[in-house]
Write a protein that holds these residues in place. Structure first.
Motif, PDB file in Angstrom:
ATOM      1  N   SER A  17     -12.478   1.390  -6.106  1.00 15.26           N
ATOM      2  CA  SER A  17     -12.142   0.006  -5.742  1.00 15.26           C
ATOM      3  C   SER A  17     -11.200  -0.619  -6.767  1.00 15.26           C
ATOM      4  O   SER A  17     -10.300  -1.383  -6.421  1.00 15.26           O
ATOM      5  CB  SER A  17     -13.415  -0.836  -5.587  1.00 15.26           C
ATOM      6  OG  SER A  17     -14.145  -0.854  -6.794  1.00 15.26           O
ATOM      7  N   ARG A  18     -11.379  -0.266  -8.022  1.00 19.61           N
ATOM      8  CA  ARG A  18     -10.505  -0.792  -9.076  1.00 19.61           C
ATOM      9  C   ARG A  18      -9.104  -0.193  -8.956  1.00 19.61           C
ATOM     10  O   ARG A  18      -8.097  -0.894  -9.126  1.00 19.61           O
ATOM     11  CB  ARG A  18     -11.104  -0.461 -10.445  1.00 19.61           C
ATOM     12  CG  ARG A  18     -10.384  -1.115 -11.592  1.00 19.61           C
ATOM     13  CD  ARG A  18     -11.164  -0.910 -12.902  1.00 19.61           C
ATOM     14  NE  ARG A  18     -10.652  -1.747 -13.950  1.00 19.61           N
ATOM     15  CZ  ARG A  18      -9.572  -1.442 -14.684  1.00 19.61           C
ATOM     16  NH1 ARG A  18      -8.911  -0.331 -14.467  1.00 19.61           N
ATOM     17  NH2 ARG A  18      -9.165  -2.261 -15.634  1.00 19.61           N
ATOM     18  N   LEU A  19      -9.035   1.084  -8.643  1.00 24.20           N
ATOM     19  CA  LEU A  19      -7.738   1.744  -8.472  1.00 24.20           C
ATOM     20  C   LEU A  19      -6.990   1.185  -7.261  1.00 24.20           C
ATOM     21  O   LEU A  19      -5.771   0.943  -7.325  1.00 24.20           O
ATOM     22  CB  LEU A  19      -7.931   3.254  -8.334  1.00 24.20           C
ATOM     23  CG  LEU A  19      -8.511   3.957  -9.567  1.00 24.20           C
ATOM     24  CD1 LEU A  19      -8.892   5.392  -9.240  1.00 24.20           C
ATOM     25  CD2 LEU A  19      -7.531   3.898 -10.723  1.00 24.20           C
ATOM     26  N   ILE A  20      -7.720   0.977  -6.167  1.00 24.35           N
ATOM     27  CA  ILE A  20      -7.098   0.413  -4.965  1.00 24.35           C
ATOM     28  C   ILE A  20      -6.576  -0.986  -5.260  1.00 24.35           C
ATOM     29  O   ILE A  20      -5.454  -1.341  -4.879  1.00 24.35           O
ATOM     30  CB  ILE A  20      -8.095   0.397  -3.790  1.00 24.35           C
ATOM     31  CG1 ILE A  20      -8.390   1.835  -3.328  1.00 24.35           C
ATOM     32  CG2 ILE A  20      -7.561  -0.435  -2.627  1.00 24.35           C
ATOM     33  CD1 ILE A  20      -9.569   1.939  -2.380  1.00 24.35           C
ATOM     34  N   ALA A  21      -7.375  -1.796  -5.956  1.00 21.79           N
ATOM     35  CA  ALA A  21      -6.955  -3.163  -6.292  1.00 21.79           C
ATOM     36  C   ALA A  21      -5.702  -3.154  -7.166  1.00 21.79           C
ATOM     37  O   ALA A  21      -4.783  -3.952  -6.952  1.00 21.79           O
ATOM     38  CB  ALA A  21      -8.097  -3.910  -6.981  1.00 21.79           C
ATOM     39  N   GLY A  22      -5.660  -2.258  -8.133  1.00 24.41           N
ATOM     40  CA  GLY A  22      -4.487  -2.168  -9.007  1.00 24.41           C
ATOM     41  C   GLY A  22      -3.238  -1.766  -8.236  1.00 24.41           C
ATOM     42  O   GLY A  22      -2.157  -2.347  -8.427  1.00 24.41           O
ATOM     43  N   ALA A  23      -3.386  -0.791  -7.339  1.00 25.74           N
ATOM     44  CA  ALA A  23      -2.248  -0.360  -6.522  1.00 25.74           C
ATOM     45  C   ALA A  23      -1.819  -1.485  -5.578  1.00 25.74           C
ATOM     46  O   ALA A  23      -0.620  -1.682  -5.336  1.00 25.74           O
ATOM     47  CB  ALA A  23      -2.601   0.896  -5.739  1.00 25.74           C
ATOM     48  N   ALA A  24      -2.793  -2.236  -5.066  1.00 25.80           N
ATOM     49  CA  ALA A  24      -2.476  -3.340  -4.156  1.00 25.80           C
ATOM     50  C   ALA A  24      -1.669  -4.428  -4.867  1.00 25.80           C
ATOM     51  O   ALA A  24      -0.752  -5.008  -4.273  1.00 25.80           O
ATOM     52  CB  ALA A  24      -3.753  -3.923  -3.564  1.00 25.80           C
ATOM     53  N   VAL A  25      -1.988  -4.688  -6.112  1.00 30.11           N
ATOM     54  CA  VAL A  25      -1.237  -5.692  -6.881  1.00 30.11           C
ATOM     55  C   VAL A  25       0.222  -5.259  -7.012  1.00 30.11           C
ATOM     56  O   VAL A  25       1.153  -6.050  -6.810  1.00 30.11           O
ATOM     57  CB  VAL A  25      -1.886  -5.925  -8.267  1.00 30.11           C
ATOM     58  CG1 VAL A  25      -0.964  -6.710  -9.191  1.00 30.11           C
ATOM     59  CG2 VAL A  25      -3.222  -6.626  -8.112  1.00 30.11           C
ATOM     60  N   VAL A  26       0.431  -3.993  -7.348  1.00 34.77           N
ATOM     61  CA  VAL A  26       1.795  -3.476  -7.489  1.00 34.77           C
ATOM     62  C   VAL A  26       2.517  -3.520  -6.140  1.00 34.77           C
ATOM     63  O   VAL A  26       3.665  -3.971  -6.052  1.00 34.77           O
ATOM     64  CB  VAL A  26       1.781  -2.034  -8.055  1.00 34.77           C
ATOM     65  CG1 VAL A  26       3.172  -1.431  -8.038  1.00 34.77           C
ATOM     66  CG2 VAL A  26       1.198  -2.023  -9.456  1.00 34.77           C
ATOM     67  N   ALA A  27       1.845  -3.078  -5.081  1.00 31.02           N
ATOM     68  CA  ALA A  27       2.452  -3.067  -3.745  1.00 31.02           C
ATOM     69  C   ALA A  27       2.844  -4.479  -3.320  1.00 31.02           C
ATOM     70  O   ALA A  27       3.951  -4.703  -2.815  1.00 31.02           O
ATOM     71  CB  ALA A  27       1.487  -2.449  -2.737  1.00 31.02           C
ATOM     72  N   ASP A  28       1.951  -5.420  -3.522  1.00 34.71           N
ATOM     73  CA  ASP A  28       2.210  -6.809  -3.143  1.00 34.71           C
ATOM     74  C   ASP A  28       3.407  -7.366  -3.910  1.00 34.71           C
ATOM     75  O   ASP A  28       4.273  -8.031  -3.328  1.00 34.71           O
ATOM     76  CB  ASP A  28       0.963  -7.659  -3.391  1.00 34.71           C
ATOM     77  CG  ASP A  28       1.121  -9.059  -2.862  1.00 34.71           C
ATOM     78  OD1 ASP A  28       1.282  -9.212  -1.623  1.00 34.71           O
ATOM     79  OD2 ASP A  28       1.101 -10.001  -3.672  1.00 34.71           O
ATOM     80  N   ARG A  29       3.475  -7.068  -5.191  1.00 35.59           N
ATOM     81  CA  ARG A  29       4.592  -7.550  -6.007  1.00 35.59           C
ATOM     82  C   ARG A  29       5.914  -6.962  -5.517  1.00 35.59           C
ATOM     83  O   ARG A  29       6.905  -7.683  -5.345  1.00 35.59           O
ATOM     84  CB  ARG A  29       4.387  -7.205  -7.478  1.00 35.59           C
ATOM     85  CG  ARG A  29       5.537  -7.676  -8.377  1.00 35.59           C
ATOM     86  CD  ARG A  29       5.353  -7.257  -9.822  1.00 35.59           C
ATOM     87  NE  ARG A  29       5.084  -5.853 -10.019  1.00 35.59           N
ATOM     88  CZ  ARG A  29       6.012  -4.875  -9.994  1.00 35.59           C
ATOM     89  NH1 ARG A  29       7.281  -5.171  -9.769  1.00 35.59           N
ATOM     90  NH2 ARG A  29       5.673  -3.618 -10.195  1.00 35.59           N
TER      91      ARG A  29
END
Length: 158
Positions: A17-29
């Motif tokens: 869940s932490r890895l997905i959240a981190g990737a989501a932040v990058v993707a969103d940016r």
């Protein structure tokens, strides 16, 4: 406190869940920056895609198709109408309701935004092979559909 940041604890690298959240932040940016450079937002893209794929719709139907709250949809549609990407017309069957259609300018805008989104995806997924990219998309789809089933289509409700 040392001037060099401490490495992230290894246990944190093992929490999906932490890895997905981190990737989501990058993707969103990445996506947001690309779209902002063209004066667009993710919701503009979502509405244009929904209209291009499924045709004209009411504001309520667009809200269901895209997951954009009805209260936010009006502002998104106002921005798209100001840019002449959509047209609002009264529904002949119910004058209280507007039907939203994609214009020629909206189709051109969507083509440009598609290119920007594709560029952001390439940058995000650059470290992965094409097979890994496909597998990641497949696995994320499984997770997303399990935890948030897609909106039912009209014929599914029968």
């Amino acid at each position: 406190m040392s001037p060099t940041p401490e490495p992230t604890p290894s246990r944190l690298h093992a929490i999906p869940s932490r890895l997905i959240a981190g990737a989501a932040v990058v993707a969103d940016r990445l996506v947001s920056e690309r779209l902002a450079a063209e004066g667009a937002r993710k919701w503009h893209f979502a509405v244009l895609v929904a209209l291009a794929e499924a045709g004209a719709a009411s504001q309520a139907e667009l809200s269901r198709r895209t997951g954009i709250y009805r209260s936010d949809m009006v502002a998104v549609l106002n921005e798209l109408a100001d840019a002449e990407c959509i047209r609002r017309e009264s529904d002949p069957a119910d004058r209280r309701r507007n039907v939203i259609t994609l214009t020629t300018a909206g189709r051109r805008r969507l083509e440009r935004l598609d290119t920007l989104i594709a560029d952001a995806q390439r940058e995000l997924l650059a470290p992965l092979t094409p097979g890994q990219q496909d597998e990641l998309a497949r696995l994320l789809t499984v997770l997303t559909e399990h935890h948030h089933p897609p909106h039912p289509r009209p014929h599914d409700a029968q």
